[in-house]
Enzyme design. Structure first.
Site, PDB file in Angstrom:
ATOM      1  N   TRP A 101      -9.416 -45.772 -26.904  1.00 30.40           N
ATOM      2  CA  TRP A 101     -10.829 -45.381 -26.854  1.00 30.40           C
ATOM      3  C   TRP A 101     -11.176 -44.486 -28.027  1.00 30.40           C
ATOM      4  O   TRP A 101     -12.248 -44.627 -28.623  1.00 30.40           O
ATOM      5  CB  TRP A 101     -11.151 -44.706 -25.513  1.00 30.40           C
ATOM      6  N   ASP A 168     -15.217 -37.134 -25.132  1.00 27.21           N
ATOM      7  CA  ASP A 168     -15.270 -38.260 -24.198  1.00 27.21           C
ATOM      8  C   ASP A 168     -14.445 -37.851 -22.988  1.00 27.21           C
ATOM      9  O   ASP A 168     -13.218 -37.786 -23.043  1.00 27.21           O
ATOM     10  CB  ASP A 168     -14.682 -39.513 -24.861  1.00 27.21           C
ATOM     11  N   LYS A 192     -15.214 -43.332 -12.809  1.00 29.11           N
ATOM     12  CA  LYS A 192     -13.922 -42.802 -12.374  1.00 29.11           C
ATOM     13  C   LYS A 192     -14.180 -41.687 -11.351  1.00 29.11           C
ATOM     14  O   LYS A 192     -14.208 -41.948 -10.163  1.00 29.11           O
ATOM     15  CB  LYS A 192     -13.087 -42.313 -13.565  1.00 29.11           C
TER      16      LYS A 192
END
Lengths: 359, 359
Positions: A101, A168, A192
């Site tokens: 990511w 992030d 999540k």
């Protein structure tokens, strides 16, 4: 029978949240309407947005000069939006490359200014969090991915720097305290610890916006959403509603400190077993970097042929989502806030039964 | 008691869809997991995406050389994405300005190339659909908003041109047949005829992509989503699932021809009453342009002071969402596919009772 859901995301949410969400799909707050058919400008849904906002501000101690936004497009859209809004063409930003990511965030930012990768664990397949790297003072921001779901690593302390950060936090937000004031911008896909797929949380220091000279399409300019309280256009009503229910649940269950304690206990349990059990080994080389959210492990040397056998035992014990990410293989136990320790115990029992049968 | 929901969007969906969606939030397909906590790469959800795709292709006769995408960000994000992907800096596009949404699409496109407004009903507060305007042959595309929710107008025939079109069909897709081959790209926010808020449908001719020279961020490049079947990153799982259920319902209830017939009957009923009842008048000047989706009307001259009285009668009869858009005032009855004619009859009765009481 409810499963033990170790999925990395979309992921487990609290059971009472599912119950309330299902009821709201039938009839929201006794309105005689489903939450799926009401206007996003109705007082009933405006109240949901406001409550979510207040809960986030409260749980994370978000300072007053930060705005809280609910956007769409996932963290993947934030990879370019952060740079588009915060990095001028002649400016520099620093990135720490700790996984797929981060690598994607670096790639997307490069179109907007100069991007320096300050540190990377890529040559070692991202098995640790880089430390001790230098951070120049002239950067617009430093970007980090606080938790790396695929590789099971997590920043346990923030890099030492006076440069504002961009974080992030898709996979560990609300799992532990965070000093928001260290960041110009925090973003997180909801799916999540916060809610279902379809909403993206952004927390941004308002003063950091409006400094770049380029044209920004209206929908991609954070200021649009700050000004309109995330309702410039129709927001993702149901994902935001379920996120609000989850935030309410976090607060009712002791807030961030309680989540942190519970997550630490679950992590200790699984890592102790990974280290003890001769059938497995952890993939993270520095134990200090081990994620409390995603424990990644593989079969020990010489046991690799037993992959299917372990997966079958998991299935028989109602443990689902234990398969590792396709890019690293092996296994991954994701243990977000809503997972109870009993589920981790169930997985540990499977690991022990696997040892007895095949060890 | 279920309300008659005339909301303009998010809007009414079929009752059985709400029931199935609520059950899936509790337990999806007997998996022992909520649809909100399963992986978007699970076989169970991949099957949902595939079924939605097949249903759309079937219902709208989408030609093979078109891709069907599920994105995020609403039609408002398509305003700039269409131009970013289809309009080169030195090229020209034509826009028909038929309402606030068209105006916004024009504004966003201007950053990417030359934008010509070919026709506009703005000087007359968008009370009709412009006709008889010229369309130059050298345009990259012609953009239209097929139905204008705020003003209650709708294109009943497509403009005559060999130039490919781009269509914002957010509020009338799946309500009537459409010749997809006339378009390079069709987009629609889901939250009217297709599903809840949080998903955006794009139907694009694949050959039209990749022709512009500018840099496009990965998430904004339609080709990314074509290549990855809308799963480059986590898609909005639940909004897509509910959309699939709604598409299934459309098919099971006779498909687009049946929807069109039902919508025509509802529209005839409400417009007949608007024209008959001396207490009201319609806002659309050319009856041929009246939308089958959103009937807009105001109180007749001299009756304007009775606004609250009418709204109270609506409320007492369980008719909700009848208030007009804040930019035009008056009333709006949105009658998307899922609305049964009985609900329109209920509103007509309210209008008649209002006439008896205050006429």
């Amino acid at each position: 029978m409810k499963k033990h859901n170790f999925s990395s995301g979309p992921a487990i949410l609290p059971l009472p949240v599912f119950e309330q969400a299902a009821e709201a799909v039938r009839d929201f707050n006794g309105m005689g309407l489903s939450i799926l058919e009401i206007s996003h400008r109705s007082p009933e849904f405006t109240a949901v947005m406001e409550e979510a906002n207040v809960l986030i501000r409260d749980l994370l101690n978000v300072p007053d000069d930060y705005a809280i936004l609910f956007l769409q497009g996932g963290a993947s859209s934030q990879f370019f939006m952060t740079a588009m809004n915060l990095l001028d063409q002649d400016a520099k930003a620093g990135y720490i490359d700790t996984g797929s990511w981060s690598t994607k965030a670096i790639k997307e930012a490069q179109a907007f200014g100069t991007v320096e990768t300050l540190a990377s664990s890529k040559p070692d397949n991202f098995t640790y969090i880089p430390k001790g790297f230098a951070i120049p003072e002239d950067l617009a921001y430093v970007h980090i991915t606080t938790n790396n779901t695929i590789y099971g690593t997590q920043f346990k302390t923030l890099p030492e720097t006076s440069v504002p950060m961009v974080g992030d936090m898709s996979s560990d937000i609300f799992s532990q305290p965070v000093d928001v004031s260290r960041f110009d911008l925090i973003y997180a896909g909801a799916q999540k610890n916060m809610g279902p797929a379809g909403a993206t949380l952004v927390i941004v220091r308002k003063e950091a916006l409006g400094k770049v000279k380029r044209h920004i399409p209206t929908m991609l300019d954070y200021r649009t959403h700050v000004k309109k309280d995330s309702a410039f256009n129709t927001p993702p009503v149901f994902p935001i509603y379920v996120s609000m229910l989850t935030l309410r649940w976090i607060k009712a269950n002791g807030g961030i400190p309680a989540m942190q304690q519970k997550n630490a206990a679950k992590a200790e349990l699984i890592y102790r077993e990974i280290d003890r059990n001769p059938m497995f080994k952890g993939t993270v080389t520095d134990p200090a970097d081990r994620s409390t959210m995603n424990a990644t492990f593989v079969l020990a040397e010489g046991k690799e042929h037993l992959n299917d056998e372990f997966m079958q035992l998991c299935k028989a014990a109602n443990c689902s989502g234990v398969k590792g990410h396709r890019s690293v293989g092996g296994f991954r136990a994701s243990m977000y806030n809503a997972m109870e320790i009993e589920s981790v115990q169930a997985l540990v029992q499977v690991m022990q039964s696997f040892e007895r049968k095949f060890g």
